[in-house]
Write a protein that holds these residues in place. Structure first.
Motif, PDB file in Angstrom:
ATOM      1  N   ALA A  21     -65.205 -50.505  88.629  1.00 23.92           N
ATOM      2  CA  ALA A  21     -64.098 -50.538  87.666  1.00 23.92           C
ATOM      3  C   ALA A  21     -64.161 -51.808  86.819  1.00 23.92           C
ATOM      4  N   LEU A  22     -64.479 -52.932  87.436  1.00 23.65           N
ATOM      5  CA  LEU A  22     -64.613 -54.175  86.684  1.00 23.65           C
ATOM      6  C   LEU A  22     -65.777 -54.092  85.706  1.00 23.65           C
ATOM      7  N   ALA A  23     -66.903 -53.545  86.153  1.00 23.54           N
ATOM      8  CA  ALA A  23     -68.072 -53.409  85.277  1.00 23.54           C
ATOM      9  C   ALA A  23     -67.732 -52.573  84.052  1.00 23.54           C
ATOM     10  N   GLU A  24     -67.030 -51.472  84.258  1.00 28.89           N
ATOM     11  CA  GLU A  24     -66.671 -50.603  83.137  1.00 28.89           C
ATOM     12  C   GLU A  24     -65.705 -51.291  82.181  1.00 28.89           C
ATOM     13  N   ALA A  25     -64.760 -52.044  82.723  1.00 31.97           N
ATOM     14  CA  ALA A  25     -63.811 -52.753  81.865  1.00 31.97           C
ATOM     15  C   ALA A  25     -64.505 -53.847  81.063  1.00 31.97           C
ATOM     16  N   LEU A  26     -65.467 -54.528  81.663  1.00 38.11           N
ATOM     17  CA  LEU A  26     -66.232 -55.552  80.944  1.00 38.11           C
ATOM     18  C   LEU A  26     -67.107 -54.915  79.866  1.00 38.11           C
ATOM     19  N   ALA A  27     -67.746 -53.795  80.199  1.00 36.26           N
ATOM     20  CA  ALA A  27     -68.593 -53.111  79.218  1.00 36.26           C
ATOM     21  C   ALA A  27     -67.764 -52.587  78.050  1.00 36.26           C
ATOM     22  N   ALA A  28     -66.547 -52.150  78.314  1.00 34.77           N
ATOM     23  CA  ALA A  28     -65.672 -51.659  77.252  1.00 34.77           C
ATOM     24  C   ALA A  28     -65.298 -52.763  76.273  1.00 34.77           C
ATOM     25  N   LYS A  29     -65.401 -54.003  76.720  1.00 32.91           N
ATOM     26  CA  LYS A  29     -65.134 -55.148  75.852  1.00 32.91           C
ATOM     27  C   LYS A  29     -66.401 -55.663  75.164  1.00 32.91           C
ATOM     28  N   GLY A  30     -67.491 -54.915  75.318  1.00 27.48           N
ATOM     29  CA  GLY A  30     -68.718 -55.240  74.608  1.00 27.48           C
ATOM     30  C   GLY A  30     -69.707 -56.100  75.365  1.00 27.48           C
ATOM     31  N   GLU A  31     -69.456 -56.356  76.643  1.00 32.02           N
ATOM     32  CA  GLU A  31     -70.375 -57.183  77.424  1.00 32.02           C
ATOM     33  C   GLU A  31     -71.545 -56.353  77.947  1.00 32.02           C
ATOM     34  N   ASP A  32     -72.672 -57.019  78.186  1.00 38.98           N
ATOM     35  CA  ASP A  32     -73.882 -56.388  78.715  1.00 38.98           C
ATOM     36  C   ASP A  32     -73.855 -56.529  80.235  1.00 38.98           C
ATOM     37  N   VAL A  33     -73.484 -55.456  80.914  1.00 40.24           N
ATOM     38  CA  VAL A  33     -73.214 -55.511  82.354  1.00 40.24           C
ATOM     39  C   VAL A  33     -74.198 -54.637  83.117  1.00 40.24           C
ATOM     40  N   THR A  34     -74.756 -55.206  84.187  1.00 38.25           N
ATOM     41  CA  THR A  34     -75.598 -54.452  85.111  1.00 38.25           C
ATOM     42  C   THR A  34     -75.014 -54.562  86.505  1.00 38.25           C
ATOM     43  N   VAL A  35     -74.868 -53.425  87.168  1.00 36.39           N
ATOM     44  CA  VAL A  35     -74.439 -53.419  88.567  1.00 36.39           C
ATOM     45  C   VAL A  35     -75.663 -53.203  89.445  1.00 36.39           C
ATOM     46  N   TRP A  36     -75.857 -54.133  90.364  1.00 29.14           N
ATOM     47  CA  TRP A  36     -76.935 -54.047  91.343  1.00 29.14           C
ATOM     48  C   TRP A  36     -76.347 -53.660  92.693  1.00 29.14           C
ATOM     49  N   SER A  37     -77.066 -52.820  93.416  1.00 24.72           N
ATOM     50  CA  SER A  37     -76.624 -52.448  94.751  1.00 24.72           C
ATOM     51  C   SER A  37     -77.789 -51.910  95.563  1.00 24.72           C
ATOM     52  N   LEU A  38     -77.558 -51.826  96.856  1.00 21.37           N
ATOM     53  CA  LEU A  38     -78.512 -51.170  97.747  1.00 21.37           C
ATOM     54  C   LEU A  38     -78.187 -49.680  97.812  1.00 21.37           C
ATOM     55  N   GLY A  39     -79.223 -48.847  97.747  1.00 22.39           N
ATOM     56  CA  GLY A  39     -79.058 -47.409  97.859  1.00 22.39           C
ATOM     57  C   GLY A  39     -79.251 -46.967  99.297  1.00 22.39           C
ATOM     58  N   ARG A  40     -78.168 -46.989 100.058  1.00 24.90           N
ATOM     59  CA  ARG A  40     -78.250 -46.634 101.472  1.00 24.90           C
ATOM     60  C   ARG A  40     -78.311 -45.112 101.638  1.00 24.90           C
ATOM     61  N   GLY A  41     -79.000 -44.683 102.683  1.00 27.76           N
ATOM     62  CA  GLY A  41     -79.036 -43.264 102.995  1.00 27.76           C
ATOM     63  C   GLY A  41     -79.673 -42.407 101.924  1.00 27.76           C
ATOM     64  N   GLY A  42     -80.580 -42.977 101.151  1.00 25.58           N
ATOM     65  CA  GLY A  42     -81.240 -42.213 100.113  1.00 25.58           C
ATOM     66  C   GLY A  42     -80.498 -42.159  98.793  1.00 25.58           C
ATOM     67  N   ASP A  43     -79.384 -42.864  98.665  1.00 24.07           N
ATOM     68  CA  ASP A  43     -78.622 -42.859  97.413  1.00 24.07           C
ATOM     69  C   ASP A  43     -79.446 -43.453  96.277  1.00 24.07           C
ATOM     70  N   THR A  44     -79.358 -42.813  95.131  1.00 22.74           N
ATOM     71  CA  THR A  44     -80.006 -43.337  93.922  1.00 22.74           C
ATOM     72  C   THR A  44     -78.990 -43.726  92.865  1.00 22.74           C
ATOM     73  N   THR A  45     -77.729 -43.424  93.120  1.00 21.88           N
ATOM     74  CA  THR A  45     -76.662 -43.831  92.215  1.00 21.88           C
ATOM     75  C   THR A  45     -75.381 -43.958  93.024  1.00 21.88           C
ATOM     76  N   PHE A  46     -74.262 -44.185  92.332  1.00 17.30           N
ATOM     77  CA  PHE A  46     -73.012 -44.467  93.026  1.00 17.30           C
ATOM     78  C   PHE A  46     -72.246 -43.189  93.355  1.00 17.30           C
ATOM     79  N   PHE A  47     -71.191 -43.348  94.140  1.00 12.69           N
ATOM     80  CA  PHE A  47     -70.420 -42.211  94.628  1.00 12.69           C
ATOM     81  C   PHE A  47     -69.677 -41.467  93.527  1.00 12.69           C
TER      82      PHE A  47
END
Length: 353
Positions: A21-47
């Motif tokens: 939610a924070l990443a999306e709010a920052l991006a909506a204000k024009g910032e260049d945002v990347t979210v990094w995470s571990l893909g547990r259990g075979g995940d390739t993206t978020f829930f």
């Protein structure tokens, strides 16, 4: 501004919900945002789907059969550290102890403070508090813990709430499926006060069932879960355990509840009960300073099974604080949280050595 937000998981836990939610709010204000995470259990993206203006970098993290929690923590740090290069960003902002250990120099949001007994976890937790060069807390209560325990001054930036999403939810499908129910979100684990809520539910008349949603976690609570299940049989009640609920279906589940229970023994904010208030559902919380800070008169407070049962019974059908609850939730917005984060980021960049 090039901003990296780091999380430990793609699963629907509070810190991950916050990060997206924070990443999306920052991006909506024009910032260049990347979210990094571990893909547990075979995940390739978020829930859930993420605003395409936010870049996603999910690092594969395959399961290792038989791996204990300590080893998994150390491997999590190592895998994320090897994949992440903080030199690409103006701001590196870690959201948990794993990502803070992996990130290198960073800003850290301390969502809540834990007391771990596993040596690897305890060391991870300590480094993730001591090493970052700036700290954010989502409540004054957690900031006070940080000041008392580590003499660290944190900037307090509360979470936002997607109030409109929960206010507009349709409860009918869930009510048709479940009937009348008391809802809690967060799974079955010690920090969520699951046994206390079970005991309280057994003191009610049985016309309103207990429903538990969520439960994605890095930790192993099987022993506690077994105690909970054994106690449920002894008490003669059969709660409905849904596990993780699809992101699109969660607002309706929340809105359909007679009352939302959140008897946690430790929290840093309380995003889930704020979402319940946004949906017009009465909320009963454990009597913690952080809840008094965030919810004020919009919630009912009770500690212990008997008091909790009494409060839950009284809250069913009580609409006297519905508007106050909606207003309390609406006062917390992600755009405001994003503005506060950008102010802190700018200050840190201006004073960087």
């Amino acid at each position: 501004m090039r901003i990296a937000l780091l999380s430990y998981s793609t699963k629907p836990r509070g810190g991950v919900v916050h990060t997206l939610a924070l990443a999306e709010a920052l991006a909506a204000k024009g910032e260049d945002v990347t979210v990094w995470s571990l893909g547990r259990g075979g995940d390739t993206t978020f829930f859930r789907p993420v605003d395409p203006r936010v870049r996603l970098s999910v690092v594969p993290f395959p399961e290792v059969p038989g791996e204990d929690v300590g080893a998994r923590i150390l491997r999590s740090i190592a895998v994320l550290r090897d994949a992440f290069d903080g030199s690409q960003y103006d701001v590196v902002h870690a959201q948990d102890c794993i990502s803070a250990n992996a990130a290198g120099p960073c800003i850290r949001t301390v969502h809540h403070i834990d007391n771990f007994t596993t040596p690897q976890l305890a060391a991870c937790h300590e480094r993730a508090i001591v090493d970052p060069y700036a700290h954010i807390c989502v409540s004054s209560a957690v900031a006070a813990e940080l000041a008392t325990g580590w003499d660290i001054t944190a900037t307090v930036i509360p979470n936002g709430v997607d109030s409109a999403r929960f206010a507009a939810a349709d409860p009918a499908p869930w009510r048709a499926e479940l009937g009348r129910y008391i809802l809690t979100v967060g799974g079955i684990e010690p920090r969520k006060g699951s046994l206390e809520l079970l005991e309280a539910a057994a003191l009610l008349d049985g016309a309103t069932k207990l429903v538990i949603a969520g439960g994605e976690t890095l930790f192993d609570y099987r022993e506690y879960r077994q105690r909970w299940e054994t106690r449920a049989v002894q008490l003669g009640i059969s709660p409905v355990v849904l596990g993780p609920v699809d992101h699109a279906e969660l607002p309706g589940l929340v809105a359909g509840a007679e009352v939302f229970a959140f008897p946690s023994v430790k929290e840093g904010f309380g995003l889930a009960p704020l979402e319940a208030l946004a949906a017009g559902v009465p909320v009963v919380l454990s009597d913690l300073p952080v809840f008094r800070e965030i919810f004020g008169a919009a919630a009912t407070y009770a500690t212990g099974p008997q008091a909790l049962a009494t409060a839950l019974h009284a809250a069913i059908g009580d609409t006297t604080r519905t508007q106050l609850g909606r207003d309390t939730a609406a006062a917390h917005t992600w755009p405001a949280a994003a503005d506060a984060h950008l102010n802190l980021y700018s200050h840190q960049l201006a004073h960087a050595v």
